[in-house]
Design an enzyme around this catalytic site. Structure first.
Site, PDB file in Angstrom:
ATOM      1  N   HIS A 243       2.981  -0.544   5.244  1.00  0.00           N
ATOM      2  CA  HIS A 243       4.011  -0.822   6.257  1.00  0.00           C
ATOM      3  C   HIS A 243       3.391  -1.278   7.597  1.00  0.00           C
ATOM      4  O   HIS A 243       3.576  -2.401   8.027  1.00  0.00           O
ATOM      5  CB  HIS A 243       4.834   0.446   6.538  1.00  0.00           C
ATOM      6  CG  HIS A 243       5.439   1.096   5.333  1.00  0.00           C
ATOM      7  ND1 HIS A 243       6.472   0.549   4.596  1.00  0.00           N
ATOM      8  CD2 HIS A 243       5.171   2.283   4.734  1.00  0.00           C
ATOM      9  CE1 HIS A 243       6.801   1.368   3.607  1.00  0.00           C
ATOM     10  NE2 HIS A 243       6.031   2.418   3.671  1.00  0.00           N
TER      11      HIS A 243
HETATM   12  O1  RIB Z   1       9.003   4.093   6.834  1.00  0.00           O
HETATM   13  C1  RIB Z   1       7.638   3.789   6.975  1.00  0.00           C
HETATM   14  C2  RIB Z   1       7.155   4.148   8.342  1.00  0.00           C
HETATM   15  O2  RIB Z   1       7.312   5.553   8.527  1.00  0.00           O
HETATM   16  C3  RIB Z   1       5.652   3.874   8.554  1.00  0.00           C
HETATM   17  O3  RIB Z   1       5.398   3.597   9.896  1.00  0.00           O
HETATM   18  C4  RIB Z   1       5.016   5.183   8.172  1.00  0.00           C
HETATM   19  O4  RIB Z   1       3.767   5.384   8.833  1.00  0.00           O
HETATM   20  C5  RIB Z   1       6.025   6.159   8.717  1.00  0.00           C
HETATM   21  O5  RIB Z   1       5.773   6.322  10.110  1.00  0.00           O
END
Ligand code: RIB
Ligand code: CA
Length: 313
Positions: A243
């Site tokens: 992500h």
């Molecule tokens: O949903 C994914 C996000 O939530 C990413 O930034 C992960 O690190 C968590 O913070």
């Protein structure tokens, strides 16, 4: 090429860690003015510690790390140990940090940096809940027009929710903060689950990290080996979705991504849909566009960039 000045606001988290490593491996494109920790994946004490662990893993103990808000603006903190493990960085065995936290609060650092740097020269890169950013905007509304761009990981439209049926974790943890950031008027580029779920650490990609044979390459392989469990189980994914590194990769090679400039609003009243990013992808309303919402990624190009840059550390 002058490197882009950024502040990374983060809740490490293995994927945050990879995003920070990619930024620190790319000094030609990115100058990290500071790293600000926020409560999210794990409580603030751990995110502030993990941010320093990652800077030291990168061999950059001089990076300034600030501790920020320990809970959302107006609700209890929700954490994600079920994804990231108890430490937030489960997977590799990494040494305790020796570098210390900066004395200033993260919010003060964000405000003072935006006021000190020329307008339009500092990019904010939130990788966790938007509590620090919203608090800075509340305390100093004058900084909003000084922000060059906010490039954040959060939200979802086609992918809908990963922590509830309708909400992505970063937005869900502090929906009020997200609503205030999306309404602030600064240029916003969003890396939602729609694009990050296409950046999966498949086995060959994980093998390529490990094949670097460096402490960074092996640690990243071990981090992604660990945090893929949640997505494999829930989505049947072929590997961990990276992500947060989508944010850093966008700063280096924006052409890896494509999306639409649309209106994005945050649900902050319905308990059923709390934290949903209501993205007007099909432009069915006359609500003004306020964000570039990414949907496509050149995944091969992304992993080639990431692996090459991690190899530099
Ligand atoms: O949903 C994914 C996000 O939530 C990413 O930034 C992960 O690190 C968590 O913070
Ligand atoms: Ca994160």
């Amino acid at each position: 090429m002058t490197p882009r000045k950024i502040i990374i606001d983060t809740d490490p988290g293995q994927d945050d860690a990879v995003a920070i490593l990619l930024a620190l491996a790319s000094p030609e494109e990115i100058e990290v003015l500071g790293v600000t920790a926020v409560a999210g994946n794990v409580p603030l004490e751990l995110t502030a510690k993990n941010a320093r662990v990652v800077c030291e893993l990168a061999g950059r103990p001089e990076v300034r790390v600030f501790s920020g808000c320990d809970r959302p603006l107006g609700r209890d903190l929700v954490t994600a140990e079920h994804v990231h493990g108890k430490t937030g960085l489960d997977g590799p065995e990494l040494p305790e940090p020796t570098m210390s936290l900066e004395d200033r609060h993260a919010v003060d650092f964000i405000i003072e940096t935006l006021r000190a740097e020329p307008p339009g020269t500092v990019t904010l890169c939130p990788l966790g809940p938007l509590t620090n950013i919203a608090t800075a905007l509340r305390r100093a509304p004058d900084i909003a027009p000084r922000i060059a761009e906010i490039v954040l990981m959060g939200g979802a439209y086609f992918e809908v929710g990963n922590i509830t049926p309708t909400a992505e974790f970063n937005i869900y943890v502090d929906p009020e903060a997200a609503a205030e950031v999306f309404a602030a008027g600064a240029p916003i580029t969003v890396m939602p689950l729609d694009v990050t779920h296409k950046a999966l650490v498949t086995k060959p990609r994980n093998d390529a990290f490990r094949a670097l044979g460096t402490p960074v390459g092996i640690a990243v392989a071990e981090m992604t080996d660990f945090f893929e469990r949640f997505d494999r189980e829930k989505y049947g994914s072929e590997g961990a979705p990276l992500h947060d590194p989508c944010v850093t990769a966008y700063l280096i090679r924006p052409e890896l991504f494509s999306g639409r400039h649309i209106n994005v609003e945050i649900e902050t009243t319905s308990e059923l849909c709390m934290g949903m990013t209501v993205a007007d992808w099909w432009r069915v309303t006359d609500r003004p566009a306020n964000a570039t919402f990414m949907r496509e990624i050149d995944a091969e190009g992304f992993f080639a960039l990431l692996t090459e840059r991690l190899g530099r550390l």
